[in-house]
Design a protein around this motif. Structure first.
Motif, mmCIF file in Angstrom:
data_model
loop_
_atom_site.group_PDB
_atom_site.id
_atom_site.type_symbol
_atom_site.label_atom_id
_atom_site.label_comp_id
_atom_site.label_asym_id
_atom_site.label_seq_id
_atom_site.Cartn_x
_atom_site.Cartn_y
_atom_site.Cartn_z
ATOM 1 N N LYS A 1 133.131 -10.540 20.897
ATOM 2 C CA LYS A 1 133.888 -10.238 19.674
ATOM 3 C C LYS A 1 134.849 -11.346 19.261
ATOM 4 N N ASN B 1 137.510 -4.652 15.059
ATOM 5 C CA ASN B 1 136.587 -4.000 15.977
ATOM 6 C C ASN B 1 135.186 -3.859 15.401
ATOM 7 N N ASP C 1 141.580 -9.926 19.432
ATOM 8 C CA ASP C 1 140.932 -9.409 18.217
ATOM 9 C C ASP C 1 141.936 -9.155 17.094
HETATM 10 MG MG MG Z 1 140.807 -3.686 18.964
#
Ligand code: MG
Ligand code: UD1
Length: 482
Positions: A25, A239, A114
């Motif tokens: 990610k 996310n 993130d």
């Molecule tokens: Mg997160």
């Protein structure tokens, strides 16, 4: 309390299952840079003594990205299994020796990989609160988004002490109604943080060690806790792909506003796409629908016309680019030079005042000052194995539709006739023509037309074609003209 030293922990061990990606990610990009690099750039602005990124053993690309950063001062700590954000911080215990034990103490700031839009200003404001006389032992960062979505919720008492953070998955409907959300940033005294982390449990909806549970533990142990507040556009946690696009839009708005504040005219700002590192001089004008990939530096008074794609290029003062030009990495456009429509450049340096105005490919080339590259010129730089250089001297003139077969050098002031295929070097001030000689047949066009008219067109329709026929016409027999 004085802030003696600061270590920053970046959590980046999660795969990010909601991204539905083979790429970790934190290596997804916004504005041409990975989320991890955005976070690390902001942190470096704080000048901490130590930076540790928590990585997973099965996502080696993250550790490689950390190692590739210039300066080489960011360390990594491995989290063998992703047991939660609290467990991830616990994995930095050795890397942060000297911040929480007999060897000394310091402050520890935890941020998530993130959360790419965090600014150094917000982080330093939080750090400043640890320098106050009655500083809290543990600080969180809160925000009030329009949609609190699935963020953790802060539960505060009337004095602003954080009683706990409740994760969305564990929250009651009354708790979900709280709109004070957890940005995921945490700052505390290293000793307090690492002593409490030992007591984290997994009795929650996800069965994970939640970093957020530190607040309830701190509160129970009588530590002072508090929250700082951040602008919701800064602490967006990514996310999913939709959230990635949302962060991109926010960052682009920020970059466009910065460009305009610094004296750049964006004719239609919403259609110009920047990279985080795009550098633009004064009085640059950017017309609609222009894309700046990473590594672009633009000097003063440059005009970039509509529909250009520019990446890894330096454009010097007063140059005019486009419309519809593509500048690829390694391009340097000299002062006052011109790159026109449907021109592509790669690893090419154009001297001051040089021109390539139409339909041209310049790859691995050096074009001297004031040289003129005619429409449809192509540098044939690749032979299927390697790239070769084309050098065009100062003031040279390359006629339209010329193929320059590299390696080849065109001397200063030379002229190349239109339609040439140039395979040999051309001396300075020479004129080179490399094309088949023209043949003239007087009256032949007229005779051709008359012959065709008397024979009829001879065209057949496809209807009634026999099965199995290839449909290809037989090549007509060549008749000698004349
Ligand atoms: Mg997160
Ligand atoms: C987390 C917070 C939530 C907050 C939100 C803000 C917890 C328990 N929840 O939720 O309160 O509102 O962020 O965006 O902290 N990671 C690891 N190892 C792990 C798990 C996660 O390194 O074992 C890393 C991930 O790579 C990611 C970060 O920690 O960069 C946050 O994890 P994520 O799963 O995104 O947490 P959220 O559900 O967003």
């Amino acid at each position: 309390m004085t802030l003696s030293k600061l270590a920053v922990v970046v959590l980046a061990a999660g795969q990010g299952t909601r991204m539905k990606s083979t790429r970790p990610k934190v290596l997804h990009q916004i504005a041409g840079r990975t989320m991890l690099d955005h976070v690390l750039d902001s942190i470096e602005g704080l000048k901490p003594e130590r930076i540790v990124v928590v990585v997973a053993p099965d996502l080696p690309a993250v550790a490689e990205a950390v190692a590739a950063r210039p300066g080489g001062r960011v360390r990594t700590a491995v989290q063998d299994r992703q047991l939660g954000t609290g467990h991830a911080v616990a994995c930095t215990k050795t890397a942060l020796a000297g911040y929480h034990g007999a060897g000394g103490s310091g402050d520890v700031l935890v941020v998530f990989g993130d959360t790419p839009l965090l600014t150094p200003a917000t982080l330093s404001a939080l750090c400043a609160r640890r320098r106050a006389a009655d500083a809290p032992d543990l600080l969180g960062l809160a925000f009030q988004p329009a949609d609190p979505a699935q963020y953790g919720r802060f539960v505060l008492d009337k004095k602003g002490q954080v009683l706990r953070i409740v994760e969305y998955a564990d929250a009651s409907s009354a708790e979900r109604a709280i709109d004070l959300c957890n940005a995921g940033v945490l700052l505390g005294d290293g000793r307090v943080l690492f002593s409490l982390i030992e007591s984290l449990g997994t009795d929650n909806a996800k069965g994970e060690y939640y970093l957020t549970d530190l607040f309830a533990l701190a509160n129970a142990a009588g530590h002072r806790t508090a929250v700082g507040e951040a602008d919701p556009t800064e602490v967006l946690g990514i996310n999913s792909r939709a959230e990635l696009a949302g962060a991109e839009a926010i960052l682009q708005t920020r970059l466009r506003a910065n460009a305009m504040a610094n004296g750049v005219t964006l004719v239609d700002p919403a259609t110009v796409w920047f990279s985080a590192d795009t550098q633009l001089g004064r009085d640059v004008t950017v017309q609609p629908n222009v894309f700046f990939g990473p590594g672009v530096v633009v000097g003063n008074d440059v005009e970039i016309r509509a529909f250009c794609h520019v990446e890894g290029a330096t454009i010097e003062a007063g140059a005019v680019i486009g419309p519809y030009a593509r500048l690829r990495p390694g391009t340097v456009v000299g002062a006052g030079a011109r790159i026109g429509n449907f021109v592509e450049t790669k690893n090419t340096v154009l001297g001051p005042g040089a021109k390539a105005n139409h339909l041209t490919y310049l790859g691995d080339a050096q074009v001297g000052a004031k040289a003129n590259v005619g429409a449809g010129t192509i540098t044939c730089n690749y032979d299927g194995f390697g790239k070769h250089l084309t050098s065009i001297g100062e003031g040279a003139f390359i006629g339209s539709n010329t193929a320059l077969v590299a390696p080849v050098r065109i001397g200063k002031g030379a002229i190349v006739g239109a339609g040439s295929i140039i395979t040999e070097d051309v001396a300075a001030d020479a004129l080179a023509v490399g094309r088949g000689p023209q043949e003239a047949r007087p009256g032949a066009a007229k005779r051709f037309r008359e012959r065709r008219k008397s024979a009829g067109t001879g065209e057949k329709t496809g209807a009634g074609k026999k099965k199995g026929s290839s449909g290809k016409k037989k090549a007509p027999k060549r008749k000698k003209d004349g």
